[in-house]
Scaffold this active site. Structure first.
Site, PDB file in Angstrom:
ATOM      1  N   GLU A   1       2.110 -10.527  15.874  1.00 49.22           N
ATOM      2  CA  GLU A   1       3.076  -9.776  16.297  1.00 49.22           C
ATOM      3  C   GLU A   1       2.352  -8.485  16.865  1.00 49.22           C
ATOM      4  OE1 GLU A   1       6.296  -7.934  13.689  1.00 49.22           O
ATOM      5  OE2 GLU A   1       4.792  -8.143  12.122  1.00 49.22           O
TER       6      GLU A   1
ATOM      7  N   GLY B   1       2.701  -9.499  11.108  1.00 48.16           N
ATOM      8  CA  GLY B   1       1.494  -9.136  10.912  1.00 48.16           C
ATOM      9  C   GLY B   1       1.292  -7.853  12.037  1.00 48.16           C
TER      10      GLY B   1
ATOM     11  N   ASP C   1       1.390  -9.597   3.799  1.00 48.52           N
ATOM     12  CA  ASP C   1       0.555  -9.212   4.898  1.00 48.52           C
ATOM     13  C   ASP C   1      -0.885  -9.218   4.358  1.00 48.52           C
ATOM     14  OD1 ASP C   1       2.476  -8.552   6.802  1.00 48.52           O
ATOM     15  OD2 ASP C   1       2.556  -6.781   6.112  1.00 48.52           O
TER      16      ASP C   1
ATOM     17  N   ASN D   1       0.679  -1.266  -0.052  1.00 44.39           N
ATOM     18  CA  ASN D   1       0.075  -0.065  -0.017  1.00 44.39           C
ATOM     19  C   ASN D   1       0.861   1.334  -0.129  1.00 44.39           C
ATOM     20  OD1 ASN D   1       0.682  -0.520   2.691  1.00 44.39           O
ATOM     21  ND2 ASN D   1      -1.637  -1.168   3.319  1.00 44.39           N
TER      22      ASN D   1
END
Lengths: 408, 408
Positions: A244, A188, A143, A113
């Site tokens: 995480e 993540g 992700d 992104n």
């Protein structure tokens, strides 16, 4: 016909298949009559601003290109560079002057992104100055958090790695009869897609991982401890998978609590993960044998667990992007569209306005998280299962290890 | 002919091929006319003392046995149980009474130097009472630290995992242009064999890992920092591989220094590794981007990087042990003998007195460590290279993940 050159760049964190997309772009470019030379930006847009460019015909001519399909990392090098918000900034003028000098007609950028923000800005600037350079984005992130696409290239292989590795750790954990807890910390920070994939490791009903926690649901340490105690009823070896990025109701990352108290020899706060924090919590409160394992960077660079489906889609996405650019599309990102009419898994490719994708994040739908807050529903399993399928056999080098492409 | 039963147990930490040896023993046992039923001790000698036994004809009949070849962990379960030093202890009487009740003629134990202690004690007790049960040991350890054998089953696959994973992390580390240090912590508390294998990851002269540190040489943190600074002359991304067991001149483990100062929320010392310690040291003293990666338990349970050579030798060692037992050998461990006369790699099997093996450790020869103390010599590379060769393709289950054998 007016043939133009194509330039491609890679940006953000690497994945196991970011170079598969690069392969698809270069191969796709070679197949298009409208495309003349194919260049690579070395270290993304940041490197391009410094004049760092390579020529694929020189670096990877003909069949040499094939090795890219199996190479982790980012062959072209990467960057984390945010272009200025103000389109009047001289950087844009410089970039498009370079495009002009190099006779670039097509710019393709592989990234997540943040990288789509670069695609957005360049396409908006191009439109403003009436440039005919087509600007396309190819999605990439382990992700799986990009909006407007069913999933992202890179997720399938990382999910396959997670599922397969968790299964191996579960088997390892079952070796002794003594009560034990194994906490596996999975990448993540904001979205739990990868941690969710750990449930695919289960072989039978009641198999580990018995507990799975995502950042999408507030984490409660007291409830967690109770969950672990209850899990001992099912198996004396309990395996827990955590993102995480798990955080509590206040929105504080669990890993930050550890850092509050843990200072190293040099007076610096020691950065450890939530896995280590929970390990200490379990040891202290439940007095059982406990260990934590951080899957770490291998999640994004392991080729041993490449998903053939992911690799294929990453290549096809790259080629699709080049074709779209040649056909006149610009300011778009290639998207994945799953055919929901079909029983078997069928994937189609589409294009989405990059401005609606950049700087946004797609979390795991809360309806796919079990009500207990520590498991996934069947809907998630049906979604994820096709993405991790298929084995890729890797070519080997003289050492007998996987052969990768190296930039000279 | 007086047919006897065979019983096999697994002990100590698992490896990727401990079940390949189990396969070799059961398959080898089925091939021997002298062997009747084949039993397994569940959770090693500790489980056997509690009466935990299974029958391979029931659990894994016929072709079902094949899956064992690819299954990590310890199919039979493991233990860390030291039998009493005093052979008058009732435990020995109990064990041999059970052997008698079960008509056991052959006992085969798969394990490392601690497990060979069990083989030693049982064979000495057997001799004392004039038992005709043959007691054999099959070597197993990723640490490769058993004496009287060229190498140990389990080391080749773990070394292949280390070499391949380090290569992937090196590629991942090269993605950005910014100066960085990546510290990879590798298993091996007393011997550096696995860490040494990281040099096999190199693709070209001057490739990472640029620095490698083993427990066999005293670790000096000031020299380490200078080594890192010098390494930046070769590559802006420096990858360092360290054994978990590196220690300084005084013999203090480097990881213990961290624990001195790092206390968790609960007032307990936090157990971290030397990788984390060195990460903090580099960040503090050199002010560069730094991360540490602990390869952790995957080193011993990853099947994706099984070495075909290792798997084959593990199976053959098991079958060789059974054959030796049937031929009347006892109190021995199967050893690996490399034919040094041959140019190509040829391995033969032998037998060694288990009393000369148990409770001893074989370090990496200091002559195989470069004088700089941070690299390996070609002698090591020539030793290790044949052990990591060959790919094993894994059968898959319905999830598309590696199919393992599960004990019901």
């Amino acid at each position: 016909m007016d043939r133009k050159n194509l330039i491609v760049g890679q940006s953000g964190g690497p994945t196991a298949v970011i170079n598969s997309s690069l392969y698809g772009i270069v191969k796709g470019g070679r197949d298009q009559a409208e495309v003349d030379r194919i260049y690579g930006m070395v270290n993304g847009i940041e490197g391009f601003l410094k004049g760092q460019v390579m020529d694929f015909e020189v670096a990877l001519p003909g069949e040499d290109l094939e090795t890219l399909k199996y190479t982790p990392g980012a062959y072209l090098g990467s960057c984390r560079h945010k272009l200025p918000e103000n389109l009047d900034d001289l950087a844009y003028k410089q970039i498009f002057a370079s495009f002009h000098d190099m006779n670039i007609g097509y710019f393709v950028y592989i990234g997540g992104n943040d990288s789509m923000d670069t695609v957005s800005k360049l396409s908006r600037y191009g439109e403003r100055i009436g440039s005919d350079v087509r600007i396309l984005g190819i999605p990439k992130t382990i992700d799986n958090d990009l909006v407007k696409t069913d999933h992202t290239p890179g997720y399938g292989s990382a999910a396959r790695y997670v599922a397969s590795t968790v299964r191996e750790i579960v088997i390892d954990a079952n070796v002794y009869e003594k009560k034990s807890v194994t906490i596996i910390e999975i990448m993540g920070r904001h979205a739990g897609w990868l941690t969710a994939a750990s449930v695919l490791a289960r072989k039978y009903s009641g198999d580990n991982p018995l507990l799975v926690y995502l950042p999408e649901k507030a984490f409660d340490t007291e409830k967690f401890l109770m969950d672990v105690e209850h899990a001992f009823d099912k198996n004396c070896n309990v395996v827990v998978c955590v993102s995480e990025g798990i955080r509590d109701e206040k929105g504080t990352f669990i890993c930050e609590y550890e850092n509050d108290v843990c200072t190293d020899n040099f007076g610096h706060k020691m950065l450890t993960g939530c896995g280590k924090y929970l390990e200490n919590l379990v040891r202290s409160r439940l007095q059982v044998k406990v260990r934590s394992v951080e899957l770490n960077v291998n999640q994004r660079c392991s080729t041993a667990m490449l998903s053939a489906a992911d690799q294929k889609e990453a290549m096809e996405a790259g080629a699709f992007g080049v074709k779209a650019a040649v056909q006149g599309e610009t300011g778009k990102m290639v998207s994945f569209i799953r055919d929901s009419e079909k029983d078997e898994y069928v994937l189609n490719y589409g294009l989405e306005d990059v401005n609606e994708i950049c700087n946004k994040e797609k979390p795991v739908p809360v309806s796919w998280i079990a009500e207990s807050g520590n498991d996934m529903t069947d809907d998630f399993i049906q979604y994820a299962m096709p993405l991790i399928q298929g084995v890729v056999s890797l070519p080997l080098d003289d050492n007998g290890l996987p052969l990768f492409a190296y930039r000279k």
